[in-house]
Design an enzyme around this catalytic site. Structure first.
Site, PDB file in Angstrom:
ATOM      1  N   GLY A   4       7.334  84.864  45.063  1.00 15.03           N
ATOM      2  CA  GLY A   4       6.568  85.953  45.654  1.00 15.03           C
ATOM      3  C   GLY A   4       7.118  87.278  45.161  1.00 15.03           C
ATOM      4  O   GLY A   4       8.248  87.650  45.500  1.00 15.03           O
ATOM      5  N   GLY A  22      10.010  90.296  47.951  1.00 16.34           N
ATOM      6  CA  GLY A  22      10.554  89.536  46.830  1.00 16.34           C
ATOM      7  C   GLY A  22      11.130  90.420  45.740  1.00 16.34           C
ATOM      8  O   GLY A  22      12.229  90.165  45.229  1.00 16.34           O
ATOM      9  N   ASP A  43       5.321  84.619  40.735  1.00 14.09           N
ATOM     10  CA  ASP A  43       4.148  84.995  41.511  1.00 14.09           C
ATOM     11  C   ASP A  43       2.920  84.414  40.831  1.00 14.09           C
ATOM     12  O   ASP A  43       2.920  84.180  39.616  1.00 14.09           O
ATOM     13  CB  ASP A  43       4.023  86.521  41.613  1.00 14.09           C
ATOM     14  CG  ASP A  43       3.176  86.963  42.810  1.00 14.09           C
ATOM     15  OD1 ASP A  43       3.764  87.400  43.815  1.00 14.09           O
ATOM     16  OD2 ASP A  43       1.937  86.853  42.733  1.00 14.09           O
ATOM     17  N   ARG A 101       2.919  88.005  63.977  1.00 13.22           N
ATOM     18  CA  ARG A 101       3.403  87.100  62.936  1.00 13.22           C
ATOM     19  C   ARG A 101       2.681  85.756  63.017  1.00 13.22           C
ATOM     20  O   ARG A 101       2.446  85.091  62.026  1.00 13.22           O
ATOM     21  CB  ARG A 101       4.914  86.902  63.091  1.00 13.22           C
ATOM     22  CG  ARG A 101       5.745  88.157  62.890  1.00 13.22           C
ATOM     23  CD  ARG A 101       7.224  87.868  63.131  1.00 13.22           C
ATOM     24  NE  ARG A 101       8.064  89.044  62.939  1.00 13.22           N
ATOM     25  CZ  ARG A 101       8.430  89.870  63.900  1.00 13.22           C
ATOM     26  NH1 ARG A 101       8.005  89.655  65.140  1.00 13.22           N
ATOM     27  NH2 ARG A 101       9.205  90.903  63.646  1.00 13.22           N
ATOM     28  N   VAL A 126      11.318  83.153  54.132  1.00 15.32           N
ATOM     29  CA  VAL A 126      11.130  84.488  54.700  1.00 15.32           C
ATOM     30  C   VAL A 126       9.712  84.648  55.246  1.00 15.32           C
ATOM     31  O   VAL A 126       9.468  85.405  56.179  1.00 15.32           O
ATOM     32  CB  VAL A 126      11.423  85.572  53.638  1.00 15.32           C
ATOM     33  CG1 VAL A 126      11.263  86.975  54.210  1.00 15.32           C
ATOM     34  CG2 VAL A 126      12.819  85.392  53.050  1.00 15.32           C
ATOM     35  N   THR A 127       8.767  83.911  54.681  1.00 12.57           N
ATOM     36  CA  THR A 127       7.353  84.019  55.036  1.00 12.57           C
ATOM     37  C   THR A 127       7.131  83.789  56.529  1.00 12.57           C
ATOM     38  O   THR A 127       7.695  82.863  57.117  1.00 12.57           O
ATOM     39  CB  THR A 127       6.536  82.998  54.234  1.00 12.57           C
ATOM     40  OG1 THR A 127       6.827  83.161  52.838  1.00 12.57           O
ATOM     41  CG2 THR A 127       5.046  83.162  54.467  1.00 12.57           C
ATOM     42  N   HIS A 185      11.650  84.103  65.541  1.00 10.99           N
ATOM     43  CA  HIS A 185      11.462  85.423  64.931  1.00 10.99           C
ATOM     44  C   HIS A 185      10.060  85.921  65.278  1.00 10.99           C
ATOM     45  O   HIS A 185       9.149  85.932  64.461  1.00 10.99           O
ATOM     46  CB  HIS A 185      11.643  85.306  63.413  1.00 10.99           C
ATOM     47  CG  HIS A 185      11.498  86.596  62.672  1.00 10.99           C
ATOM     48  ND1 HIS A 185      12.238  87.715  62.967  1.00 10.99           N
ATOM     49  CD2 HIS A 185      10.686  86.942  61.635  1.00 10.99           C
ATOM     50  CE1 HIS A 185      11.900  88.693  62.132  1.00 10.99           C
ATOM     51  NE2 HIS A 185      10.949  88.256  61.323  1.00 10.99           N
TER      52      HIS A 185
END
Length: 308
Positions: A9, A14, A33, A88, A118-119, A175
């Site tokens: 990404g 990224g 990507d 989120r 992280v997504t 999160h």
């Protein structure tokens, strides 16, 4: 040979992470990507900055997964970002598809890698990645707790007009908006913040931390935070590459810890070359336990929507 980190990404998170890694010189980077030209252009730009940074790290940009082969660390930032008014969790199904595809294509050619997700929604995406990769849970983790703790540290430092470097903070749970900042385990040079800040102000700082990401989304309008998320991820990458045995809050797969089984959520862990090498169990009081249970239940409901 330098260690190899593949960043999947080439968006803001990224590319910011890629910059931190090559500028520090701790590893070579593959920036992947699906958008043709974007990772190539950013990698070329970063390569041309390396002489100015005195860095010997190399970086390539690519649309070909084969270039990620034999990575030591795979960082998954690919997916759709939040827009104003979105949580989120609103990204659940779209990003699950992206993370599944990315994990399948990278894990099979880097079977010994550690995966950092992280997504968003991050805890659930970590679970998706673990299932698709077939990796041991210790080698798949999510980035969230370090970022949330950094936000809490920042707000505390502003409240007390002190350096954020002197603040140690802890945030548990998923999160998301039900994350659990932990004032009792948050200190300024060893002094609990409960001795320094009134309860009503602590409660306000806790709420701001919970909505820290949304606050930035509302200001940027067309994108979400990226400098702090990239810096938090960099801390995890470095801990793994150098086997630092850092105690950091990360999203880890619980297998009986905190009386939870089969779910990813934020807890303090020892992070090293093997990934999550140890989960630290804290003795929570009644209120902390209740808040943690509520946060984990929210993550579990999203996992169930994906039938994981």
């Amino acid at each position: 040979m330098k260690k190899k980190v593949s960043v999947i990404g080439a968006g803001n998170v990224g590319s910011s992470l890629a910059q931190m890694i090559v500028q520090s010189g701790i590893a070579d980077v593959v920036l992947f990507d699906i958008a043709d030209g974007i990772p190539q252009g950013k990698a070329l730009d970063l390569s041309e900055a390396c002489p100015l940074w005195g860095s010997s790290s190399s970086i390539i940009g690519t649309n070909d997964y084969s270039h990620t082969e034999n990575s030591d660390v795979i960082v998954i930032t690919a997916g759709f970002p939040r827009k104003p008014g979105m949580s989120r969790d609103d990204l659940l199904h779209a990003n699950a598809k992206v993370v599944s595809e990315v994990t399948e294509n990278t894990s099979k050619i880097s079977p010994d890698a550690v995966i950092i997700v992280v997504t968003n929604p991050m805890d659930v995406m970590a679970q998706v990645s673990m299932k698709v990769s077939g990796f041991d849970s210790e080698r798949v983790m999510g980035m969230g707790g370090i970022l949330d703790s950094a936000r809490f540290r920042t707000f505390i430092a502003w409240e007390l007009s002190i350096s954020p470097e002197d603040v140690e903070a802890l945030v548990l749970g998923g999160h998301g908006d039900l994350m659990v900042p932990m004032p009792r385990f948050t200190t300024v040079k060893g002094v609990p913040i409960t001795e320094l800040i009134t309860k009503d102000r602590i409660d306000a700082l806790v709420e701001r931390t919970r909505h820290g990401g949304a606050e930035i989304v509302a200001l940027l309008k067309t994108r979400s935070a990226y400098y702090a998320p990239a810096a938090a991820t960099y801390e995890m990458v470095k801990a793994v590459l150098f086997d630092e045995k850092r105690m950091l809050p990360c999203s880890a797969y619980l297998n009986g810890e905190y009386s939870k089984n089969g779910i990813y959520t934020g807890v303090p862990v020892m992070l090293g070359n093997g990934g999550v090498e140890k989960i630290i169990e804290l003795n929570l009081n009644e209120q902390e336990r209740a808040d943690f249970e509520r946060s984990v239940s929210a993550v579990k409901s999203l996992v169930e929507k994906l039938n994981l």
